[in-house]
Design a protein around this motif. Structure first.
Motif, PDB file in Angstrom:
ATOM      1  N   ASP A 181       0.865  -1.177   0.000  1.00  0.00           N
ATOM      2  CA  ASP A 181       0.000   0.000   0.000  1.00  0.00           C
ATOM      3  C   ASP A 181       0.904   1.229   0.000  1.00  0.00           C
ATOM      4  O   ASP A 181       1.233   1.791   1.041  1.00  0.00           O
ATOM      5  CB  ASP A 181      -0.920   0.003   1.221  1.00  0.00           C
ATOM      6  CG  ASP A 181      -1.887   1.182   1.225  1.00  0.00           C
ATOM      7  OD1 ASP A 181      -1.833   2.005   0.291  1.00  0.00           O
ATOM      8  OD2 ASP A 181      -2.695   1.285   2.174  1.00  0.00           O
ATOM      9  N   ASP A 182       1.312   1.657  -1.200  1.00  0.00           N
ATOM     10  CA  ASP A 182       2.298   2.731  -1.312  1.00  0.00           C
ATOM     11  C   ASP A 182       1.771   4.081  -0.840  1.00  0.00           C
ATOM     12  O   ASP A 182       2.567   5.004  -0.616  1.00  0.00           O
ATOM     13  CB  ASP A 182       2.784   2.842  -2.756  1.00  0.00           C
ATOM     14  CG  ASP A 182       3.659   1.663  -3.165  1.00  0.00           C
ATOM     15  OD1 ASP A 182       4.029   0.874  -2.277  1.00  0.00           O
ATOM     16  OD2 ASP A 182       3.958   1.530  -4.365  1.00  0.00           O
ATOM     17  N   ALA A 183       0.460   4.223  -0.676  1.00  0.00           N
ATOM     18  CA  ALA A 183      -0.079   5.478  -0.144  1.00  0.00           C
ATOM     19  C   ALA A 183       0.474   5.752   1.255  1.00  0.00           C
ATOM     20  O   ALA A 183       0.695   6.910   1.630  1.00  0.00           O
ATOM     21  CB  ALA A 183      -1.606   5.429  -0.126  1.00  0.00           C
ATOM     22  N   LEU A 202       4.135  10.789   5.392  1.00  0.00           N
ATOM     23  CA  LEU A 202       5.059  11.609   6.169  1.00  0.00           C
ATOM     24  C   LEU A 202       6.194  12.110   5.281  1.00  0.00           C
ATOM     25  O   LEU A 202       6.534  11.484   4.275  1.00  0.00           O
ATOM     26  CB  LEU A 202       5.631  10.808   7.346  1.00  0.00           C
ATOM     27  CG  LEU A 202       4.614  10.230   8.335  1.00  0.00           C
ATOM     28  CD1 LEU A 202       5.318   9.529   9.481  1.00  0.00           C
ATOM     29  CD2 LEU A 202       3.674  11.308   8.861  1.00  0.00           C
ATOM     30  N   GLY A 203       6.785  13.233   5.677  1.00  0.00           N
ATOM     31  CA  GLY A 203       7.862  13.811   4.891  1.00  0.00           C
ATOM     32  C   GLY A 203       9.139  14.055   5.656  1.00  0.00           C
ATOM     33  O   GLY A 203      10.126  14.532   5.092  1.00  0.00           O
ATOM     34  N   ARG A 253       8.987   5.573  -3.369  1.00  0.00           N
ATOM     35  CA  ARG A 253       8.829   5.053  -2.010  1.00  0.00           C
ATOM     36  C   ARG A 253       7.721   3.995  -2.014  1.00  0.00           C
ATOM     37  O   ARG A 253       6.686   4.188  -2.655  1.00  0.00           O
ATOM     38  CB  ARG A 253       8.487   6.201  -1.046  1.00  0.00           C
ATOM     39  CG  ARG A 253       9.654   7.162  -0.850  1.00  0.00           C
ATOM     40  CD  ARG A 253       9.221   8.488  -0.284  1.00  0.00           C
ATOM     41  NE  ARG A 253       8.463   9.279  -1.244  1.00  0.00           N
ATOM     42  CZ  ARG A 253       9.005  10.028  -2.192  1.00  0.00           C
ATOM     43  NH1 ARG A 253      10.325  10.074  -2.309  1.00  0.00           N
ATOM     44  NH2 ARG A 253       8.254  10.730  -3.027  1.00  0.00           N
ATOM     45  N   GLU A 254       7.952   2.916  -1.302  1.00  0.00           N
ATOM     46  CA  GLU A 254       6.998   1.804  -1.273  1.00  0.00           C
ATOM     47  C   GLU A 254       6.718   1.412   0.183  1.00  0.00           C
ATOM     48  O   GLU A 254       7.599   1.519   1.041  1.00  0.00           O
ATOM     49  CB  GLU A 254       7.565   0.588  -2.010  1.00  0.00           C
ATOM     50  CG  GLU A 254       7.994   0.859  -3.447  1.00  0.00           C
ATOM     51  CD  GLU A 254       8.812  -0.280  -4.035  1.00  0.00           C
ATOM     52  OE1 GLU A 254       9.069  -1.272  -3.305  1.00  0.00           O
ATOM     53  OE2 GLU A 254       9.205  -0.185  -5.215  1.00  0.00           O
ATOM     54  N   ALA A 255       5.490   0.958   0.412  1.00  0.00           N
ATOM     55  CA  ALA A 255       5.127   0.385   1.709  1.00  0.00           C
ATOM     56  C   ALA A 255       4.680  -1.047   1.462  1.00  0.00           C
ATOM     57  O   ALA A 255       3.659  -1.281   0.804  1.00  0.00           O
ATOM     58  CB  ALA A 255       4.024   1.196   2.378  1.00  0.00           C
ATOM     59  N   ALA A 303       2.353  -1.406  10.961  1.00  0.00           N
ATOM     60  CA  ALA A 303       3.772  -1.741  10.827  1.00  0.00           C
ATOM     61  C   ALA A 303       4.000  -2.192   9.392  1.00  0.00           C
ATOM     62  O   ALA A 303       3.177  -2.926   8.833  1.00  0.00           O
ATOM     63  CB  ALA A 303       4.166  -2.847  11.806  1.00  0.00           C
ATOM     64  N   PHE A 304       5.104  -1.767   8.786  1.00  0.00           N
ATOM     65  CA  PHE A 304       5.350  -2.142   7.405  1.00  0.00           C
ATOM     66  C   PHE A 304       6.826  -1.991   7.051  1.00  0.00           C
ATOM     67  O   PHE A 304       7.598  -1.372   7.783  1.00  0.00           O
ATOM     68  CB  PHE A 304       4.493  -1.327   6.427  1.00  0.00           C
ATOM     69  CG  PHE A 304       4.651   0.169   6.533  1.00  0.00           C
ATOM     70  CD1 PHE A 304       5.572   0.852   5.746  1.00  0.00           C
ATOM     71  CD2 PHE A 304       3.871   0.908   7.408  1.00  0.00           C
ATOM     72  CE1 PHE A 304       5.715   2.232   5.825  1.00  0.00           C
ATOM     73  CE2 PHE A 304       3.994   2.293   7.493  1.00  0.00           C
ATOM     74  CZ  PHE A 304       4.915   2.951   6.699  1.00  0.00           C
ATOM     75  N   ARG A 305       7.171  -2.591   5.891  1.00  0.00           N
ATOM     76  CA  ARG A 305       8.516  -2.433   5.339  1.00  0.00           C
ATOM     77  C   ARG A 305       8.499  -1.237   4.403  1.00  0.00           C
ATOM     78  O   ARG A 305       7.788  -1.234   3.399  1.00  0.00           O
ATOM     79  CB  ARG A 305       8.947  -3.704   4.616  1.00  0.00           C
ATOM     80  CG  ARG A 305      10.325  -3.612   3.982  1.00  0.00           C
ATOM     81  CD  ARG A 305      10.892  -4.997   3.680  1.00  0.00           C
ATOM     82  NE  ARG A 305      10.133  -5.738   2.702  1.00  0.00           N
ATOM     83  CZ  ARG A 305      10.403  -5.773   1.392  1.00  0.00           C
ATOM     84  NH1 ARG A 305      11.438  -5.079   0.920  1.00  0.00           N
ATOM     85  NH2 ARG A 305       9.670  -6.483   0.566  1.00  0.00           N
TER      86      ARG A 305
END
Length: 237
Positions: free
Chosen positions: A58-60, A65-66, A76-78, A93-95
């Motif tokens: 879920d890349d959103a 955050l910046g 950027r990826e989640a 929690a995510f990578r």
């Protein structure tokens, strides 16, 4: 007696060796893929056993955050997103994967990927950005961008943490004695802590280690509980 190969024999030997090498590479790729699938299956089973949910990507989330290390890179990826609650407190929690593209002196495109493990909880109100991190190159970048490096009366805290904020008064308001005491616990060693908006995020380099997730959530709960209420009233929105 040495045996010499003709051109045809040399070519055949070269092709045989190349085929063997390609076979090893393919076998290695297959083994890696199977290992990854097994790892993700174990994660999904463990997450389900806790009553939480799991999303492959879920890349959103990677764009919410910046404050560095968020906002870095070309892409950027989640990935491997866990969403749940602990003690009634929602978390994720995510990578977090940062992808950078560049070109070498010959114009060839190069791609570099860097992985982080992120765990965050939310606050009842949004707060200005604040970053706690060990001394690193990113800290020096932020200082150059106008983020002050805030010191406290605790020598031990100043040795461990570099605190970056655009408003020193706000940073000192958050840095109450109980917050300083909490952030001196060994469990925070090596972490970067970002407060931005309604998020309080712990970021560590590398792949997520689910064995540390409960401990990280416990420390996040303790930390957010020590933020003085007047900070949310005066600086929150």
């Amino acid at each position: 007696m040495a045996v010499e190969l003709g051109d045809a024999g040399s070519l055949a030997l070269f092709l045989a060796v190349a085929a063997m090498g390609a076979g090893v590479v393919i076998a290695g790729a297959i083994a890696y893929q199977r290992a990854q699938q097994a790892r993700l299956a174990r994660i999904r089973a463990w997450v389900a056993s806790r009553g939480w949910s799991w999303t492959a990507r879920d890349d959103a989330l990677a764009e919410l955050l910046g404050t560095r290390p968020f906002g870095m890179g070309d892409e950027r990826e989640a990935r491997e997103v866990i969403t749940g609650s602990r003690g009634g407190r929602p978390f994720q929690a995510f990578r977090y994967v940062v992808v950078d593209h560049s070109r070498d002196s010959k114009g060839r495109r190069k791609t570099r990927r860097e992985d982080f493990q992120v765990v965050w909880v939310t606050l009842p109100r949004s707060l200005p950005a604040l970053r706690f991190a060990p001394d690193d190159a990113l800290q020096r970048v932020l200082t150059g961008l106008g983020w002050g490096d805030v010191d406290t009366e605790s020598h031990a805290f100043n040795q461990r943490w570099r605190v970056s904020a655009r408003d020193d008064a706000y940073a000192h308001a958050i840095l109450a004695p109980h917050v300083i005491e909490e952030l001196l616990r060994p469990a925070w060693a090596g972490a970067t802590l970002v407060i931005e908006g309604r998020f309080v995020a712990v970021v560590r380099p590398g792949y997520p280690d689910l064995r540390t997730l409960d401990g990280t959530l416990e420390r996040l709960e303790a930390l957010t509980g020590t933020i003085p209420p007047f900070v949310l009233a005066d600086y929150g929105r």
